[in-house]
Design a protein around this motif. Sequence first.
Motif, PDB file in Angstrom:
ATOM      1  N   LYS A 142       0.926  -1.066  -0.055  1.00 50.53           N
ATOM      2  CA  LYS A 142       0.054   0.021  -0.150  1.00 50.53           C
ATOM      3  C   LYS A 142       0.615   1.121   0.001  1.00 50.53           C
ATOM      4  O   LYS A 142       0.467   2.186  -0.680  1.00 50.53           O
ATOM      5  N   ALA A 143       2.064   1.190   0.643  1.00 46.25           N
ATOM      6  CA  ALA A 143       2.921   2.359   0.654  1.00 46.25           C
ATOM      7  C   ALA A 143       3.614   2.600  -0.510  1.00 46.25           C
ATOM      8  O   ALA A 143       3.600   3.850  -0.936  1.00 46.25           O
ATOM      9  N   LEU A 144       3.958   1.629  -1.068  1.00 51.14           N
ATOM     10  CA  LEU A 144       4.423   1.542  -2.568  1.00 51.14           C
ATOM     11  C   LEU A 144       3.361   2.334  -3.593  1.00 51.14           C
ATOM     12  O   LEU A 144       3.928   3.206  -4.367  1.00 51.14           O
ATOM     13  N   VAL A 145       2.152   1.655  -3.467  1.00 55.56           N
ATOM     14  CA  VAL A 145       1.269   2.356  -4.489  1.00 55.56           C
ATOM     15  C   VAL A 145       0.997   3.885  -4.199  1.00 55.56           C
ATOM     16  O   VAL A 145       0.816   4.630  -4.998  1.00 55.56           O
ATOM     17  N   ARG A 146       1.017   4.340  -2.842  1.00 54.71           N
ATOM     18  CA  ARG A 146       0.592   5.489  -2.529  1.00 54.71           C
ATOM     19  C   ARG A 146       1.621   6.402  -3.005  1.00 54.71           C
ATOM     20  O   ARG A 146       1.623   7.578  -3.433  1.00 54.71           O
ATOM     21  N   THR A 147       3.035   5.900  -2.943  1.00 53.96           N
ATOM     22  CA  THR A 147       4.126   6.567  -3.701  1.00 53.96           C
ATOM     23  C   THR A 147       4.005   7.091  -5.023  1.00 53.96           C
ATOM     24  O   THR A 147       4.245   8.192  -5.431  1.00 53.96           O
ATOM     25  N   VAL A 201      -5.427  -7.875  -6.421  1.00 55.39           N
ATOM     26  CA  VAL A 201      -6.609  -7.250  -6.752  1.00 55.39           C
ATOM     27  C   VAL A 201      -7.485  -6.551  -5.839  1.00 55.39           C
ATOM     28  O   VAL A 201      -8.059  -5.525  -5.671  1.00 55.39           O
ATOM     29  N   THR A 202      -7.369  -7.196  -4.272  1.00 56.30           N
ATOM     30  CA  THR A 202      -8.030  -6.928  -3.123  1.00 56.30           C
ATOM     31  C   THR A 202      -7.450  -5.446  -2.791  1.00 56.30           C
ATOM     32  O   THR A 202      -8.233  -4.408  -2.421  1.00 56.30           O
ATOM     33  N   LEU A 203      -6.129  -5.391  -2.907  1.00 50.94           N
ATOM     34  CA  LEU A 203      -5.579  -4.022  -2.666  1.00 50.94           C
ATOM     35  C   LEU A 203      -5.939  -2.895  -3.578  1.00 50.94           C
ATOM     36  O   LEU A 203      -6.230  -1.771  -2.727  1.00 50.94           O
ATOM     37  N   TYR A 204      -6.067  -3.293  -4.853  1.00 53.59           N
ATOM     38  CA  TYR A 204      -6.377  -2.052  -5.529  1.00 53.59           C
ATOM     39  C   TYR A 204      -7.769  -1.585  -5.400  1.00 53.59           C
ATOM     40  O   TYR A 204      -7.879  -0.362  -5.273  1.00 53.59           O
ATOM     41  N   TYR A 205      -8.676  -2.524  -5.377  1.00 54.11           N
ATOM     42  CA  TYR A 205     -10.049  -2.083  -4.750  1.00 54.11           C
ATOM     43  C   TYR A 205     -10.076  -1.422  -3.559  1.00 54.11           C
ATOM     44  O   TYR A 205     -10.888  -0.195  -3.649  1.00 54.11           O
ATOM     45  N   SER A 206      -9.323  -1.720  -2.803  1.00 48.26           N
ATOM     46  CA  SER A 206      -9.394  -1.188  -1.358  1.00 48.26           C
ATOM     47  C   SER A 206      -8.913   0.315  -1.317  1.00 48.26           C
ATOM     48  O   SER A 206      -9.145   1.218  -0.497  1.00 48.26           O
ATOM     49  N   MET A 207      -7.882   0.556  -2.324  1.00 50.25           N
ATOM     50  CA  MET A 207      -7.359   1.855  -2.384  1.00 50.25           C
ATOM     51  C   MET A 207      -8.132   2.775  -3.407  1.00 50.25           C
ATOM     52  O   MET A 207      -7.873   4.182  -3.716  1.00 50.25           O
ATOM     53  N   GLY A 208      -9.428   2.475  -4.120  1.00 52.19           N
ATOM     54  CA  GLY A 208     -10.066   3.042  -4.735  1.00 52.19           C
ATOM     55  C   GLY A 208      -9.838   2.926  -6.215  1.00 52.19           C
ATOM     56  O   GLY A 208     -10.400   3.810  -7.045  1.00 52.19           O
TER      57      GLY A 208
END
Length: 227
Positions: free
Chosen positions: A155-160, A185-192
């Motif tokens: 999640k931190a890497l995606v937020r970067t 897939v779950t991560l991306y959905y959860s981040m919007g």
Amino acid sequence: MASFHIRQFQEKDYKQVVDVFSRGMEEHIPTGFRHLLTLPRTFLLLAGAPLAVVLVSGSWLLAVACVFFLLLFLLFLASRPWKNYVSKCLRTDMADITKSYLRVHGSGFWVAESGGQVVGTVGALPVKDPPLGRKQLQLFRLSVSSQHRGQGIAKALVRTVLQFARDQGYSDVVLDTGLLQHGAVTLYYSMGFKKTGESFMDIITWLVDVSLIHFIYPLPSAQKHEL
């Protein structure tokens, strides 16, 4: 919980980056094999081929051997999409990360470091032909070592990447991920992120029914600007 920090890729990281990425992709092979075994076409093959062997030869031993070799073939088939993907990446953008990412305007490559070791990776490149009126950044090569998952590193890497996209004036972040990469897939959905479609990379991914899911994350700043 172990601490980590995100920083830009350096040449000294290369071997560890390749290792984290390659291992992360190949971990999906058992999942792919189990998925392949659930397909109706696989059931017909595993039931029909041994039956044909018995009818032709009259030997149940040959039928059992047929099932064994079919399972080996299916394992090989399930592994090909992941191995081909890793091989393609290592021949193209990941052959020279500095050249592919750090020397390209509006792009970047970052690593998550913990205890002096690279434990996560992510890259981003501008989309060459985005939809009219959009400036899009594509997220690539997100991977976290198995020993360091569950700590919020992915999640931190995606937020970067999302923050980098905002700073660079991008309107969207887009990405593709495999249907069987359930955690991603779950991560991306959860981040919007929003799903925009699915496709197959090649005939092998179609045979094993492993599609790519396409995602988009419209950046709030871009949406407000359009309003």
